[in-house]
Structure formats: C-alpha cells, structure tokens
Design a protein around this motif. Structure first.
Motif, PDB file in Angstrom:
ATOM      1  N   MET A   1     -41.558  13.688  77.071  1.00 22.27           N
ATOM      2  CA  MET A   1     -42.398  13.082  78.090  1.00 22.27           C
ATOM      3  C   MET A   1     -42.510  14.048  79.277  1.00 22.27           C
ATOM      4  O   MET A   1     -41.528  14.648  79.713  1.00 22.27           O
ATOM      5  CB  MET A   1     -41.816  11.754  78.571  1.00 22.27           C
ATOM      6  N   LEU A   2     -43.717  14.179  79.795  1.00 18.23           N
ATOM      7  CA  LEU A   2     -43.961  15.123  80.880  1.00 18.23           C
ATOM      8  C   LEU A   2     -44.647  14.452  82.051  1.00 18.23           C
ATOM      9  O   LEU A   2     -45.440  13.512  81.876  1.00 18.23           O
ATOM     10  CB  LEU A   2     -44.841  16.278  80.391  1.00 18.23           C
ATOM     11  N   ASP A   3     -44.354  14.976  83.230  1.00 19.33           N
ATOM     12  CA  ASP A   3     -45.132  14.649  84.428  1.00 19.33           C
ATOM     13  C   ASP A   3     -46.083  15.816  84.649  1.00 19.33           C
ATOM     14  O   ASP A   3     -45.673  16.984  84.662  1.00 19.33           O
ATOM     15  CB  ASP A   3     -44.227  14.478  85.648  1.00 19.33           C
ATOM     16  N   ILE A   4     -47.374  15.517  84.807  1.00 16.93           N
ATOM     17  CA  ILE A   4     -48.392  16.566  84.929  1.00 16.93           C
ATOM     18  C   ILE A   4     -49.111  16.423  86.259  1.00 16.93           C
ATOM     19  O   ILE A   4     -49.645  15.353  86.582  1.00 16.93           O
ATOM     20  CB  ILE A   4     -49.400  16.504  83.765  1.00 16.93           C
ATOM     21  N   HIS A   5     -49.120  17.507  87.018  1.00 13.26           N
ATOM     22  CA  HIS A   5     -49.749  17.542  88.344  1.00 13.26           C
ATOM     23  C   HIS A   5     -50.856  18.602  88.314  1.00 13.26           C
ATOM     24  O   HIS A   5     -50.595  19.774  88.009  1.00 13.26           O
ATOM     25  CB  HIS A   5     -48.701  17.887  89.400  1.00 13.26           C
ATOM     26  N   THR A   6     -52.111  18.222  88.625  1.00 15.06           N
ATOM     27  CA  THR A   6     -53.255  19.141  88.536  1.00 15.06           C
ATOM     28  C   THR A   6     -53.917  19.275  89.899  1.00 15.06           C
ATOM     29  O   THR A   6     -54.278  18.275  90.528  1.00 15.06           O
ATOM     30  CB  THR A   6     -54.291  18.645  87.522  1.00 15.06           C
ATOM     31  N   ALA A  36     -46.344  11.565  80.398  1.00 11.99           N
ATOM     32  CA  ALA A  36     -47.413  11.855  79.448  1.00 11.99           C
ATOM     33  C   ALA A  36     -46.840  12.457  78.174  1.00 11.99           C
ATOM     34  O   ALA A  36     -45.822  13.154  78.186  1.00 11.99           O
ATOM     35  CB  ALA A  36     -48.417  12.821  80.071  1.00 11.99           C
ATOM     36  N   SER A  37     -47.523  12.186  77.056  1.00  8.51           N
ATOM     37  CA  SER A  37     -47.108  12.759  75.777  1.00  8.51           C
ATOM     38  C   SER A  37     -48.344  12.964  74.913  1.00  8.51           C
ATOM     39  O   SER A  37     -49.386  12.341  75.120  1.00  8.51           O
ATOM     40  CB  SER A  37     -46.108  11.838  75.073  1.00  8.51           C
ATOM     41  N   GLY A  38     -48.222  13.855  73.959  1.00  4.99           N
ATOM     42  CA  GLY A  38     -49.353  14.127  73.075  1.00  4.99           C
ATOM     43  C   GLY A  38     -50.440  14.919  73.789  1.00  4.99           C
ATOM     44  O   GLY A  38     -50.198  15.586  74.798  1.00  4.99           O
ATOM     45  N   ALA A  39     -51.648  14.834  73.241  1.00  5.64           N
ATOM     46  CA  ALA A  39     -52.780  15.558  73.837  1.00  5.64           C
ATOM     47  C   ALA A  39     -53.216  14.882  75.128  1.00  5.64           C
ATOM     48  O   ALA A  39     -53.370  13.658  75.188  1.00  5.64           O
ATOM     49  CB  ALA A  39     -53.942  15.607  72.851  1.00  5.64           C
TER      50      ALA A  39
END
Length: 320
Positions: A1-6, A36-39
């Motif tokens: 599982m990821l935390d994604i910051h854009t 987040a996970s996967g694509a």
C-alpha cells in the motif's frame, strides 16, 4: 500500500545539459492518495484553481511512500499549448473585386508547434462547397504566396479560407469575401510551378515553369527577374515557358521573391488588354547547421547532443 502525492511545477530545459528539470516552486497539488495499490491513474487537464495555465513547459512530480522509510519520486514532462496558430490572408483584401483569371493568394500561418495549413475557396463554380487549392506542412511566419487560384468563368461572390493547425489540434482560420467580376477574355489561366526553386545546377528544382492559357490569339509579353522570356504573337491554347533563375545579364539572381509579369493584348483591338502578376521564389542557400553541444568532439550521456538548424524553407532534417 502506498501514499501518493502529486504536484505541478514549472519546467525548463537546462541550457548546459539539454535535460528537462523541474523548478522547486509548487504551483498546485493534483491530489493525495492514501493506501493506494495496483494501477493508479493520475490526470491533469492543464488547469490550476479552475483556470488554464499559460502555455509552456511544466512537470508533474509523483512521490510515493509506504509509510515507513521507503520513498520514490518520478518526474514527468508536460508541454501545455492551448493557443491556436496565427493566420492572416494578406492578398487579396477582403471585399476585393477580382478582374483577372488568376488570383494569387498570399498569407501567413505560424505556431511554435506548427502542424499544417490549407487554402480553400468557395464560389458558384464550386456549388457552395469548399475546394482545396493548396496544403503545406511548413510554418509560414512571413507573408508569402500560398496558392494560385484559377477562377475560370466563375462570377459573383466568393470566399477564400486559410486554416492552420498545431500538433495539439488547435485550429484557427481566416475567411475573407471577394467579388469575381466578369471573366477574362484573353488570359484564361496562368501559374508558376514550382513556386520555390533553386537554380544551382544540382538537377533538383533547377527551373520554374510558367504556364499560360490563352483564350484567343494575342500579343504576349512575359518577363521575370529583369529578363524577357517571351515577346510576340501567341496562339490560342496552353504554353509553357521555363525560367532558369537568370536575369538579363545571364547571371543567377539573388535569393528572394520575383514578380512574373504576363501581359496580353488583342491584335484586333477589340478586347481590353489584360495583365497577370504572379510570384516565384529563388532559394540557393543551403541550411546552416551549428553543433551547439558538445563543444568538442565527444559527448557523454549527461550532456547529449544539441544541434541548431536554420533555413528559411526548411523541409526536414535527420540526425544520425
């Protein structure tokens, strides 16, 4: 599982290395994804705060972390261009009355990310549909000849349209009305092919051919570049005259645009004299090539190779 910051940043090309780099200032945050996970799809429509950003180079920085010590950032280059090309028809002028059998259409079409231009006409002779006259892939920032319209016997209202597109699909157009007067009695058609040539003796585009279609026998005069190509009696029908780029002194002319003057008069004195003025361009100058980077004989992966190419009529280039 990821935390994604854009985040969105301004971008630039480093003048020393030629590589893309993000500027540190954050213009906006596209989103924060938790666990987040996967694509994962991240999309940007070029807007920040509801407003479209100015054209230019931007970058997206996508940073992911697993909540522990592992982090990774990826940067993406984005070029924003929402501005359509600049187009202008310079000749004929809007509302002009066309009395000749040939209409030379001049104009300009340009854009930093140019794709193509086209010239079309509409008149009673085209049954209300647009008729394509010419297309081109090169940017034309300076006004020049785009097409030569053989109007034939068409009379009445007509329209001329210049369209241009950039590589992103932005389109702009200029449409002008003209009035086609009574059709010609002497010069039915005239054209120069090609419009641009290079009389340098290399066997490629060394001459420009001037075609003239006469509706009745006339006294004909044709001159170009200070040189008379023909002067005398000419029969009805189609004729061709070649210009090799030489003037009256038998010297190759300098690069530039040259008027082609075609004048016809009725030997019987019944029909009024007619004149057509066309344009042909000479270009004997080879493209200028300047290796900007590397400065010496060697390049590495960090510097790459940068080349500057300059020519008024550049068609294509290849680097190998």
């Amino acid at each position: 599982m990821l935390d994604i910051h854009t985040t969105v940043h301004r971008g630039q090309t480093n003048p020393q290395t030629g590589k893309f780099e993000l500027l540190p200032e954050v213009l906006g945050v596209l989103g924060d994804l938790r666990d987040a996970s996967g694509a994962v799809e991240i999309a940007w429509d070029g807007r920040l705060g509801g407003d479209m950003v100015p054209d230019g180079l931007y970058g997206l920085r996508v940073e992911g972390s697993d909540g522990c010590v592992h982090k990774k950032a990826i940067e993406y280059t984005v070029l924003v261009d929402s501005t359509p090309p600049l187009v202008q028809i310079t000749s004929p002028t809007a509302g002009a009355s066309i009395t000749t059998g040939v209409v030379e259409i001049d104009g300009s079409a340009s854009d930093i990310n140019f794709a193509r231009w086209s010239v079309d006409v509409m008149s009673a002779a085209t049954s209300g549909s647009w008729l394509s006259l010419a297309v081109g892939l090169e940017s034309r920032p300076d006004a020049g000849v785009l097409a030569q319209w053989q109007r034939g016997n068409a009379v009445g209202p007509a329209q001329i349209r210049l369209r241009a597109y950039d590589v992103f699909g932005n389109m702009s157009e200029s449409v002008i009305p003209v009035e086609l007067a009574a059709p010609p009695q002497l010069i039915g058609s005239a054209s120069t092919q090609p419009l641009l040539f290079s009389p340098n003796g290399d066997g490629v585009l060394d001459i420009s051919q001037i075609f003239v279609g006469l509706l009745q026998p006339v006294t004909l005069d044709i001159s170009v570049g200070g040189r008379t190509l023909f002067a005398g009696a000419a029969p009805v029908g189609a004729m061709r005259y070649d210009w090799d780029g030489r003037n009256a002194a038998n010297t190759i002319v300098a690069d530039g645009d040259y008027p082609v003057s075609i004048h016809a008069s009725d030997p019987q004195g019944v029909a009024s004299p007619e004149a057509v003025l066309l344009t042909v361009s000479v270009d004997n100058t080879v493209p200028a090539i300047d290796f900007v980077q590397p400065a010496g004989a060697h390049a590495n992966a960090d510097t790459g190779v940068r080349v500057r190419i300059n020519d008024m009529h550049l068609v294509e280039y290849r680097i190998s």
